[in-house]
Design a protein around this motif. Structure first.
Motif, PDB file in Angstrom:
ATOM      1  N   ALA A 155      -9.208   3.053  -0.408  1.00 37.62           N
ATOM      2  CA  ALA A 155      -9.417   1.767  -1.031  1.00 37.62           C
ATOM      3  C   ALA A 155      -8.014   1.318  -1.898  1.00 37.62           C
ATOM      4  O   ALA A 155      -7.714   0.438  -2.373  1.00 37.62           O
ATOM      5  N   SER A 156      -7.548   2.946  -3.556  1.00 38.64           N
ATOM      6  CA  SER A 156      -6.521   2.844  -3.512  1.00 38.64           C
ATOM      7  C   SER A 156      -5.896   2.345  -2.780  1.00 38.64           C
ATOM      8  O   SER A 156      -4.654   2.132  -2.807  1.00 38.64           O
ATOM      9  N   ALA A 157      -5.610   3.452  -1.691  1.00 37.89           N
ATOM     10  CA  ALA A 157      -4.103   4.041  -0.664  1.00 37.89           C
ATOM     11  C   ALA A 157      -3.765   1.448  -0.100  1.00 37.89           C
ATOM     12  O   ALA A 157      -2.940   1.407  -0.103  1.00 37.89           O
ATOM     13  N   LEU A 158      -5.015   1.459   0.008  1.00 38.70           N
ATOM     14  CA  LEU A 158      -4.744  -0.559   0.617  1.00 38.70           C
ATOM     15  C   LEU A 158      -4.601  -0.762  -0.794  1.00 38.70           C
ATOM     16  O   LEU A 158      -3.680  -1.648  -0.275  1.00 38.70           O
ATOM     17  N   ALA A 159      -5.157  -1.046  -1.660  1.00 39.86           N
ATOM     18  CA  ALA A 159      -4.730  -1.608  -3.464  1.00 39.86           C
ATOM     19  C   ALA A 159      -2.721  -1.520  -3.093  1.00 39.86           C
ATOM     20  O   ALA A 159      -2.090  -2.475  -3.251  1.00 39.86           O
TER      21      ALA A 159
END
Length: 433
Positions: free
Chosen positions: A388-392
């Motif tokens: 999720a952080s990488a997608l953000a």
């Protein structure tokens, strides 16, 4: 609780200020929402004056329609800096102030790994469309000018009857090159490639996809994202009960929403609600790599054989120093070399099987190396980072695929949006969120 350092942007405008025949404050808020900014509020003042010294007050009837409007925007400092030039262009006379803030807010609800919001809150309402009897050249012009690769086809009543994409143009429309490479090419070569589409008899309804996957405004963002992943779609038309188009949901809109609820910078050892899988769980460990001294001919062979359509440039210790995509190669070579290079990249033809003309065009690049063509400021992610952080980060940096590094900064893999989104949804489903 979410906490973290952020930045607050405050914009002062008048209620009657306009931008393209729309209230300026509403135009600004819509841009902020479309770009995935974490939050913004427009507040009407009861009195005030600015540089012109004219008093704005609700107590004076003559000026009651020109009250001061204050727009407060909060997000990470990097995101505020990215959007600021566009806001200055929209409101060149507006007073704007910036200040650092500490962000504290309650945890946000998640559904299947994504913020628990409806499609209606995320979708874009201003949708570029075409009609079934429009010429294919109109589609090409629209797609070349925008950051998307598909547009809805609507009838006279605004009902969705199809979708036309760059894939449709390639497979059924006779276009020879994908749009990503077209954007990298010079204008003359683009015009040359369009000639096969300039037959006035060729219309959108001849090549469009008729079985369109749509979503309703009240659907959850997680369900819409699941549709995108399972059907391999980047854009979903949003329709009402009668099938009329009311908006469009793109993959970047979903990613921007993820980014908006992940304000704190991820740090090793931290965990944020709604995150399960890590980048290491989904990354590809087979990464095509080259050194800065690698020749263009070797680069070309790597690109045509890579499913990632890019190679990573590393130093002697496998630390990332650059990245080269096929579009980078096209845009950074001289215009005379582009036609043959593009055709070989599209056909994925190894240099040994290329035509004599194509090899001659590539030979013009003799002497250039990876160092001459690579992008040096590479966005990387850590292997242990939650998806999720990488997608953000992917949304914030507008990067589709990112090299993955370990704690020492050494390359260990490469990861893309599709596999991360799939992992986020699957992991949340297993966790019952």
């Amino acid at each position: 609780m979410f906490t973290g350092k952020g930045r607050q942007l405050t914009i002062y405008v008048g209620e009657t200020d306009q931008h393209h025949h729309k209230a300026l404050y509403m135009a600004i808020v819509e841009v902020l929402r479309r770009e995935g900014i974490a939050g913004a509020t427009a507040t009407r003042g009861i009195a005030g004056f600015g540089a012109s010294s004219r008093i704005h007050t609700s107590a004076i009837l003559r000026l009651s329609m020109d009250l001061p409007i204050v727009i407060t925007v909060v997000d990470r400092a990097e995101r505020i800096e990215q959007i600021l030039p566009a806001l200055v262009e929209m409101a060149p006379k507006a007073l704007m102030t910036l200040q650092d803030v500490e962000i504290v807010r309650p945890g946000i609800g998640f559904r299947h790994g994504l913020p628990d919001v409806t499609v209606e809150r995320v979708m874009r309402r201003e949708v570029v469309t075409v009609r079934p009897d429009d010429p294919l050249t109109r589609v090409v012009e629209l797609l070349l000018d925008k950051d998307f690769t598909a547009v809805p086809v609507v009838d006279a009543d605004g009902r969705v009857v199809g979708m036309v994409s760059d894939t449709d143009l390639l497979t059924r429309g006779g276009m020879e090159v994908g749009l990503s490479l077209k954007r990298a090419a010079d204008a003359e070569f683009v015009r040359e490639l369009h000639r096969s589409l300039e037959n006035p008899e060729r219309r959108v309804n001849e090549v469009m996809t008729r079985e369109v996957v749509t979503v309703r405004p009240g659907a959850s963002l997680a369900d819409a994202a699941h549709l995108m992943v399972t059907r391999r779609l980047k854009r979903l038309p949003v329709v009402d009960a009668s099938g009329k188009l009311v908006g469009i949901l793109g993959r970047l809109d979903v990613l921007n929403t993820i980014a908006a609820v992940h304000i704190p910078e991820w740090q090793p050892g931290t965990t944020v609600a709604g995150e399960h899988a890590t980048v290491a769980d989904v990354m590809s460990r087979e990464v095509p790599t080259v050194r800065e001294t690698t020749s263009v001919a070797e680069l070309f062979e790597m690109l045509v054989s890579s499913t990632h359509k890019r190679v990573v440039v590393v130093d002697s210790e496998r630390r990332v120093v650059g990245i080269i995509a096929d579009s980078d190669l096209v845009s950074r070579v001289d215009p005379e070399s582009r036609p043959g290079l593009i055709r070989m990249l599209v056909a994925r033809v190894p240099l040994g099987r290329a035509s004599e003309q194509a090899r001659q065009q590539l030979a013009r690049l003799h002497g250039q190396t990876a160092a001459d063509l690579m992008t040096r400021n590479v966005v990387t992610v850590r292997a242990e980072m939650p998806v999720a952080s990488a997608l953000a980060l992917s949304a914030e940096k507008r990067t589709k695929r990112m090299p993955v590094v370990d704690a020492d900064g050494k390359l260990v893999g490469i990861v893309g949006r599709t596999e991360m989104m799939r992992a986020l949804l699957a992991g949340a489903a297993r966790g019952g969120m």
